[in-house]
Structures are given as C-alpha cells and as structure tokens.
Design a protein around this motif. Structure first.
Motif, PDB file in Angstrom:
ATOM      1  N   GLU A 265       5.742   9.054  11.191  1.00 56.25           N
ATOM      2  CA  GLU A 265       6.540   8.606  10.053  1.00 56.25           C
ATOM      3  C   GLU A 265       7.861   7.982  10.483  1.00 56.25           C
ATOM      4  O   GLU A 265       8.561   8.481  11.367  1.00 56.25           O
TER       5      GLU A 265
ATOM      6  N   GLN B 218       5.233   0.422   4.844  1.00 52.41           N
ATOM      7  CA  GLN B 218       4.898   0.828   3.471  1.00 52.41           C
ATOM      8  C   GLN B 218       5.875   0.240   2.477  1.00 52.41           C
ATOM      9  O   GLN B 218       5.493  -0.238   1.413  1.00 52.41           O
ATOM     10  N   SER B 219       7.155   0.291   2.807  1.00 53.05           N
ATOM     11  CA  SER B 219       8.209  -0.302   1.984  1.00 53.05           C
ATOM     12  C   SER B 219       9.340  -0.674   2.928  1.00 53.05           C
ATOM     13  O   SER B 219       9.240  -0.489   4.139  1.00 53.05           O
TER      14      SER B 219
ATOM     15  N   SER C  79      -4.208  12.002   0.421  1.00 51.89           N
ATOM     16  CA  SER C  79      -3.025  11.153   0.248  1.00 51.89           C
ATOM     17  C   SER C  79      -1.841  11.618   1.089  1.00 51.89           C
ATOM     18  O   SER C  79      -0.705  11.216   0.833  1.00 51.89           O
TER      19      SER C  79
ATOM     20  N   TRP D 190       0.837  -1.195   0.000  1.00 54.56           N
ATOM     21  CA  TRP D 190       0.000   0.000   0.000  1.00 54.56           C
ATOM     22  C   TRP D 190       0.876   1.250   0.000  1.00 54.56           C
ATOM     23  O   TRP D 190       2.086   1.188   0.211  1.00 54.56           O
ATOM     24  N   SER D 191       0.250   2.398  -0.215  1.00 53.35           N
ATOM     25  CA  SER D 191       0.893   3.700  -0.112  1.00 53.35           C
ATOM     26  C   SER D 191      -0.191   4.731   0.164  1.00 53.35           C
ATOM     27  O   SER D 191      -1.315   4.614  -0.359  1.00 53.35           O
TER      28      SER D 191
ATOM     29  N   SER E 216       0.554  11.883   4.517  1.00 51.72           N
ATOM     30  CA  SER E 216       1.058  10.854   5.427  1.00 51.72           C
ATOM     31  C   SER E 216       0.143  10.717   6.641  1.00 51.72           C
ATOM     32  O   SER E 216      -0.497  11.681   7.076  1.00 51.72           O
TER      33      SER E 216
ATOM     34  N   ARG F 180      -0.571   7.401  -1.135  1.00 45.14           N
ATOM     35  CA  ARG F 180      -0.932   8.061  -2.392  1.00 45.14           C
ATOM     36  C   ARG F 180      -2.066   7.360  -3.124  1.00 45.14           C
ATOM     37  O   ARG F 180      -2.600   7.905  -4.100  1.00 45.14           O
ATOM     38  N   GLN F 181      -2.441   6.165  -2.675  1.00 41.27           N
ATOM     39  CA  GLN F 181      -3.579   5.491  -3.298  1.00 41.27           C
ATOM     40  C   GLN F 181      -4.901   6.064  -2.804  1.00 41.27           C
ATOM     41  O   GLN F 181      -5.943   5.818  -3.419  1.00 41.27           O
TER      42      GLN F 181
ATOM     43  N   SER G  52      10.281   2.778   4.527  1.00 40.83           N
ATOM     44  CA  SER G  52       9.313   3.764   5.002  1.00 40.83           C
ATOM     45  C   SER G  52       8.150   3.070   5.697  1.00 40.83           C
ATOM     46  O   SER G  52       7.770   1.942   5.348  1.00 40.83           O
TER      47      SER G  52
ATOM     48  N   MET H 294       3.752   0.701  -7.684  1.00 42.16           N
ATOM     49  CA  MET H 294       3.713   1.459  -6.435  1.00 42.16           C
ATOM     50  C   MET H 294       4.493   2.762  -6.531  1.00 42.16           C
ATOM     51  O   MET H 294       4.446   3.594  -5.621  1.00 42.16           O
ATOM     52  N   SER H 295       5.230   2.962  -7.620  1.00 42.58           N
ATOM     53  CA  SER H 295       6.176   4.072  -7.725  1.00 42.58           C
ATOM     54  C   SER H 295       5.577   5.274  -8.451  1.00 42.58           C
ATOM     55  O   SER H 295       4.557   5.175  -9.133  1.00 42.58           O
TER      56      SER H 295
END
Length: 523
Positions: free
Chosen positions: A191, A167-168, A146, A137-138, A148, A140-141, A171, A397-398
C-alpha cells in the motif's frame, strides 16, 4: 411565360414517383429500435445516412425508400440504436499516453480476474517495462474479496518487472520490484498513501507534459469507440500533455473520435492568463477538433474538494475573479471544478456580480463541474444564471455520501446538465458505468456505503450523455440526437437499453459504433 411558371409546368409533367423519390442513402440501418434522444425521446425503427449525415429517421417502410443500388444495408434485427455518447469532462491527452502501457480494471468484478489481467500484462512485458493501472478502479469493486492488495500478490504478478497500481491521486499499490526501481523503502506492505508517497512511482511512469504518438492516439480512440464514445471534451490542464499530435491528426481529415479541449495556459499566473484570454477567440473548433473554452481549473490555487467548508480568502479568490471577468467580457465559456457547497456559493455570487455588468455571461453556458456539494438553492441559482451543471462518475468511486452529487434534484430542476466520467484516473471511462450509476444510484461496490435516492430515469440519463452534452460543448446543431440533418454518430447495442434490468446497464456493450456515418468499431 416566366421561368417560375415554366418550372411549375415541367414539374407537373413529371411522374409523381420521380417527384417523391428521395436520394439514395449511403447507409441504411433498418429493423431496429432507434432511440433518437430528441427532446420528445422519439423511438423509430430505421434511419438513413448520406454524406455523413442523417437524411431520414422513421418506420422501416419510410426509410426503405432511401435504399438504392449502392446503399449499404445494416439489418439491425431488433437491436437498439442510440446516439454516439459524448463525455463532457475527460482527460484524453494524458489518458492516451497512459493507455500505451497500462492494464485496465474498469468494471472487473472479482479479485481473481484482476490478478489474471495483471499477470497477462506481465507476460507480454519486456524486461524493465512497468506494469501499470493508472486509475479507474478500487479494491472495493471486487465482490469476492475487497481487501487491499498484498505485496505477495503483486510480487506474484511479476518478481522482476515493477508493478504500480494507481487507485487515486493519493492511494495506490506497488510490488517489490517497483520499490527497488524507485529507491523507496519496502516495509513489507504494497500500500502507498498520500500524494508524496505516490510521487516516486508516478514520476517513473508520468504522463506529465508528454506528447502521445499518432499510433497511441488512434489506439485510444479505438478503445473509446469500442465503448460507444464518439466525442469527448478534454478539460485538462497544461501539464496533462501536448495537444499538438491530435491537432495534426485532425488536420489530415476526419477522426474516429471528436476531441474538443479547453485553453492550455499556466493557471497559476493570473495576469498572463487574462492577457491570453483577451488576445484569443473562444470556440474555434471544427466538427472534429478544437478549442471550446476555459477549465477545469481556471486559476490553479483554487483547488476545491468536497471537504472545503469555508469560502476562499481574497488573496486566492481575487485572481480567480480577474480571470472570470476577462472570460465573460471576451465571450469565453468556463467549465470550472466545483465540489463543495462553499465554493459553489462563492462562484455563483461572482457570476451574479458579473451578470449585472456583462449580462451575456448567461448565454455562455458556464458550467459547474462535479457539483458534489450543490443544494436545491444553488441549483436554482445556477438555472437562473444560465449556468449548466456537469455531473461526473468520479463520485461513483466513493463511499461517502458527501461525495455524491444530487443528480435527481439537478435533473428535476430543469437546469441544463450533462453526464461525464472525469476519466481515466479518478473514474472509469466506460460511459455505461456512468449511465448505470445515474440510474441505480449504486457506487462501485454496488451501493455499499451509501443509501441514495438521487437517481434519474434511464431515458433522462441517456439524454444527459447525448442531447444535453451536445449543448454543453456547443454542438447541438450537429450532435447529440439521431435527427435529420445531424451528423451520423451512433451506437448499436448488444441489448436493449430501455428494458435490460437496471443493474445490467453498466454491462451493456456496443456491437457497432459510427462516427459521421463511418464504422469506427464493429464487434
């Protein structure tokens, strides 16, 4: 009179109806739109299954001949049927472990819904339980907001249970309880950044070197069946977790999901890896489980990314080369993580050198996985060397065009290629998200951040997730298409894959999934 003549005479005496009557099928799916995904992309109306394999595909009238007194009939009512989807690059072992305790935000379009999912998970949690989302997920979706996640938002999910949203690999987000649980300083922001910043939280919930229970494995298989997956290639490393419980489950009989895997070894020790490769046989799988080849990091110090611009120095590349030579000489397929153009060039140079001495390497379906940095020149070289290309939805995702593999160019080149997810940390594991991305070119934020023309037709995308992937896992005689003789892995969809708007492909849902003719999911 010879036996041949007698048998011919007896056959002539039989009624034509007896000669023509096919065996009764165990199951017949009738009255639909069957996308066989064969090389001609044939579309049929019905199919029949017996003993786990397809015995007929064709018109309603032709397949009706296979209906007997005991045949189970599934009326499709016009619904679309596709082959069971195959993911050529998955991390099944660690994902099965993570899925036991996590919520998932794959495909969630709004921040409000995401927070509702997290709060529902918290409501079920016991005191001290972690509430996690381990990738896919992110922010930004989220189409409504979108930005943080804030500490206040995650504290509203739970004030007492630790919350950790990965998230990754570099992150993520945590609530106050998670900061307290890990002894990490709470600066007032949710964050987290950098691998070191995430380490205390990841270690607290880590999948590393774990063995998922039988129940956890079956639950995760059911989740993937729900999304239309019937086979995955686990290309993970030794630390991803223990394969033994899956092997034990497979030894008991047919599984609802086929799980194939790469060889597990210490990928930092090249001499030991070479000895292991020379002493073992590749591709020792059966229809449901087993070893295929090597990957995705055959030598772990070669950790490629789209940001790599220079070739690897000899000190690092020489051990990688040693493992590659051993693989080729001993008949191993290699599925290697290659994201940059520099590494693609260096890897193809190596394969060219190997092919001069070991020409059979061209038949081993070595695969460049991810392929973000491939140009037309490298794609052409790969095709000439018999090297396949695996394209994976981690790029979806990018927001950087440098991360986007040239899917259209790969498809047009004629090189063998396939689609996968790289799930479930760096991307969603939903194959329809992957198919929608390949067709529309839109990233997780509906295209914001890049303008892309490197797309493929919906027919080609489906072939890449079925027909072509079966070749990448050496199962093309049994999987990948809905043809007579193949194992009956199939999916019935809620809407027509070929006619829904392109943007809706990502939202398609199976209403029924079969593995070898057995229903493994039904809505």
């Amino acid at each position: 009179m010879t036996r041949i003549k007698l048998s011919m005479l007896l056959a002539m005496a039989l009624p034509m109806s007896a000669l023509a009557a096919p065996p009764s099928a165990d199951t017949v799916l009738i009255g639909g739109k069957v996308l066989t995904a064969d090389d001609s992309f044939t579309i049929a109306e019905s199919l029949a299954i017996k003993d786990g394999r397809i015995v007929a595909v064709g018109s309603n009238s032709n397949v009706s001949a296979y209906i007997g007194a005991e045949t189970h009939i599934i009326e499709l009512d016009g619904k679309t049927v596709i082959p069971g989807l195959i993911d050529n690059h998955f991390h099944f072992v660690r994902s099965a472990w993570n899925f036991q305790n996590e919520a998932r935000l794959d495909g969630v379009d709004t921040r409000a819904e995401a927070l509702a999912i997290l709060k529902a998970k918290a409501a079920e949690a016991e005191p001290g339980d972690w509430i996690t989302v381990i990738g896919g997920w992110s922010p930004r979706q989220f189409q409504d907001d979108s930005s943080s996640f804030t500490l206040a938002e995650l504290d509203s999910v739970s004030k007492t249970n630790p919350v950790y949203l990965l998230q990754s690999y570099s992150s993520g987000y945590a609530n106050s309880a998670a900061f307290a649980e890990t002894g990490t300083e709470n600066t007032g922001s949710a964050e987290l950044s950098g691998r070191n910043g995430l380490t205390p939280f990841t270690n607290a919930v880590s999948w590393s070197n774990k063995a998922a229970s039988r129940e956890a494995i079956l639950n995760y298989m059911a989740e993937l069946n729900r999304l239309g997956l019937t086979a995955v290639y686990d290309s993970g490393r030794e630390s991803d977790g223990d394969l033994t419980p899956i092997g034990e489950l497979a030894a008991e009989g047919p599984m609802p999901l086929r799980v194939f895997h790469t060889l597990r070894y210490n990928a930092a020790d090249a001499p030991a890896a070479v000895n292991l490769i020379e002493g073992m046989s590749p591709n020792t799988k059966n229809d449901y489980y087993g070893l295929i080849g090597l990957g995705e990091h055959i030598y772990s110090p070669v950790q490629d990314s789209p940001n790599v611009t220079a070739m690897w120095p000899d000190a690092t590349w020489a051990p990688f080369s040693d493992i590659s030579w051993a693989a080729a000489k001993n008949g191993w397929s290699v599925h290697e993580h290659v994201m940059s153009n520099a590494t693609a060039v260096q890897f193809l140079d190596l394969i060219e050198d190997i092919a001069e001495e070991v020409p059979q390497v061209k038949e081993l379906r070595w695969t460049i996985a991810h392929a973000n940095g491939m140009t037309d020149a490298e794609i052409a070289r790969a095709k000439d060397l018999g090297v396949a290309i695996g394209v994976h939805a981690q790029a979806r995702m990018s927001f950087r065009t440098v991360d986007k593999p040239p899917i259209g160019s790969i498809s047009r080149s004629g090189v063998l290629w396939g689609l996968g997810s790289d799930g479930a940390i760096v991307s969603s594991y939903n194959p329809f998200h992957t198919l929608g991305w390949a067709v529309t070119g839109k990233n997780i934020a509906q295209g914001i951040g890049w303008g892309d023309t490197e797309t493929v037709s919906r027919e080609e995308a489906l072939l890449a997730h079925t027909n072509y992937n079966a070749k990448l896992i050496f199962m093309e005689d049994d999987l990948g298409t809905l043809e007579v003789g193949k194992l009956a892995d199939l999916v019935v969809l809620n809407e027509d894959y070929l006619t829904v708007p392109e943007d809706d492909i990502a939202h398609l849902l199976p209403v029924l999934t079969m593995t070898a003719g057995e229903v493994v999911f039904e809505k």
